[in-house]
Design a protein around this motif. Structure first.
Motif, PDB file in Angstrom:
ATOM      1  N   PHE A   1     -65.004  -0.246 -15.053  1.00  0.00           N
ATOM      2  CA  PHE A   1     -65.911  -1.169 -15.438  1.00  0.00           C
ATOM      3  C   PHE A   1     -66.820  -1.917 -14.656  1.00  0.00           C
ATOM      4  O   PHE A   1     -68.052  -2.653 -14.919  1.00  0.00           O
ATOM      5  N   CYS A   2     -65.531  -2.287 -14.266  1.00  0.00           N
ATOM      6  CA  CYS A   2     -66.714  -3.953 -13.300  1.00  0.00           C
ATOM      7  C   CYS A   2     -65.846  -3.571 -11.906  1.00  0.00           C
ATOM      8  O   CYS A   2     -66.602  -4.603 -10.868  1.00  0.00           O
TER       9      CYS A   2
ATOM     10  N   CYS B   1     -61.522  -0.943 -11.354  1.00  0.00           N
ATOM     11  CA  CYS B   1     -61.766  -0.889 -12.728  1.00  0.00           C
ATOM     12  C   CYS B   1     -62.695  -0.314 -12.870  1.00  0.00           C
ATOM     13  O   CYS B   1     -63.997  -0.508 -12.007  1.00  0.00           O
TER      14      CYS B   1
HETATM   15 ZN    ZN Z   1     -62.984  -4.639 -15.413  1.00  0.00          ZN
END
Ligand code: ZN
Length: 402
Positions: free
Chosen positions: A353-354, A351
């Motif tokens: 984002f994370c 991911c």
């Molecule tokens: Zn994520």
């Protein structure tokens, strides 16, 4: 039928005292059995019941929500599941005495939300895909007005102008009273045109005046309804010989909304009207889609605020940048999603984002549309457009560059 004023009631809804429960449920009989629908619904309810104590509500607020859930359960398990609609959105706040049901032409994703604002985005996204049509059937003395929205038809009004009973002081008329038919263009007119000279022309003029007054009244009514209920298009049905008069009397605003004609007046059956109007609606819809697709492609070609193809559209949705998405109705594709934040990807990776490991999903297109809806993106499911197919079956107008 979903009425404009019903949507307005929901949009204007405010509450500070009691929460409102919003349910969106896929009830598509082609995809789910009634039993499955009930099972899925009950899971949503049970999960919500478990959360209720943790939301920090007062006892009265909790009681109101509990009553909401009971109302929903009665609606879905006892009354709803066998209907023909593909989905349902229900908003209920017992404490505020508020209750609205929307039967949907397209299935929403299942969701049950309790909050102080109604969760309306899934509903709005579906309704935005359909235009509201007014259908006016008119002849010399009668008129009928229908509304068509998302494949459903409803009659609004019937109007009838009483024709004058003309006393014709003409030799040969036994009683002196006859209802004279309104002459149409091409009839006998002008000096010497009628057998009885002045009197007949006088009657003609009176009847013609009445006909124009009738058209004027009908016009005013349709204009008022169009402004109030935000209709998008107008279809008119009338006999060929009246078409010129009807069109020339039309309010200029309505003229701009006019998209097609039906070859009959108010004598037609509702079934026939819906059937014939649907053909015009199909044509208008396809033209609108074609225009949107052309705009999208032109915007992309001049490097403007738009993207085409799955990968770029996924990116646009990941960054909440999509303003409007155009997607091929039958387009499906496997993909990947972040289980933690919902980040989407067409390929297996971590991911963005994370840094979580992504998991596979059967249809990234469906997931992408649902995520976009939560961002307030407008969605258009487009059928049979070659240009969109050639450009990757999907694209988006952007709010900002990504
Ligand atoms: Zn994520």
């Amino acid at each position: 039928m979903i009425k404009y004023e019903q949507i307005q009631r929901l949009v204007k809804y405010t509450s500070t005292q009691f929460p409102i429960t919003s349910l969106h449920l896929n009830t598509d009989g082609a995809k789910r059995t009634p039993k499955e629908i009930v099972i899925i619904f009950k899971e949503l309810i049970n999960q919500k019941k478990k959360e209720l104590g943790k939301l920090g509500y007062t006892t009265k607020q909790i009681q109101s929500v509990e009553r909401d859930l009971k109302t929903l359960t009665e609606l879905i398990t006892e009354r709803y599941v066998m209907r023909k609609f593909k989905g349902v959105s229900v908003f209920v706040s017992t404490g505020n005495d508020f209750y609205e049901v929307f039967e949907l032409p397209r299935a929403p994703r299942d969701v049950l939300i309790v909050d102080f604002d109604p969760y309306i985005r899934p509903l709005i996204a579906i309704l935005e895909e359909y235009s509201r049509y007014g259908v006016l059937l008119v002849d010399k003395a009668k008129a009928q007005f229908f509304e068509i929205f998302a494949g459903e038809i409803e009659e609004h009004a019937q109007m009838e102008t009483e024709l004058p009973r003309v006393t014709a002081r003409v030799p040969g008329f036994a009683s002196g009273k006859e209802v004279v038919p309104i002459p149409h263009h091409g009839g006998r007119r002008g000096p010497g045109g009628g057998q009885y000279g002045f009197d007949e022309r006088h009657i003609e003029r009176r009847l013609e005046k009445r006909f124009y007054e009738h058209l004027q009244r009908v016009n005013e009514y349709v204009f008022k309804v169009f402004m109030r209920d935000r209709f998008d298009y107008l279809i008119i049905g009338t006999h060929a010989e009246l078409r010129y008069d009807v069109e020339s009397m039309l309010h200029s605003y309505l003229k701009r909304k006019l998209v097609g004609w039906l070859p009959y007046g108010p004598e037609a059956t509702v079934k026939k009207v819906l059937e014939d109007a649907s053909k015009i609606i199909k044509r208008v819809t396809e033209e609108t889609w074609a225009k949107m697709v052309d705009e999208l492609i032109s915007e992309v070609s001049k490097d403007g605020l738009a993207v085409v193809g799955l990968e770029d559209t996924v990116k646009a949705v990941n960054y909440s940048a999509a303003r409007t998405i155009l997607v091929d109705e039958n387009f499906k594709k496997e993909g990947f999603i972040c289980p933690k934040c919902g980040f989407l990807s067409v390929e297996m990776r971590r991911c963005e984002f994370c840094d979580e490991e992504l998991i596979p999903i059967v249809d990234i297109v469906d997931e992408l549309v649902e995520t976009a809806i939560t961002h307030g993106t407008e969605i258009h499911h487009i059928e049979g457009n070659e240009k969109l197919a050639q450009n990757g079956h999907i694209g988006a107008f952007l709010r900002f560059r990504i």
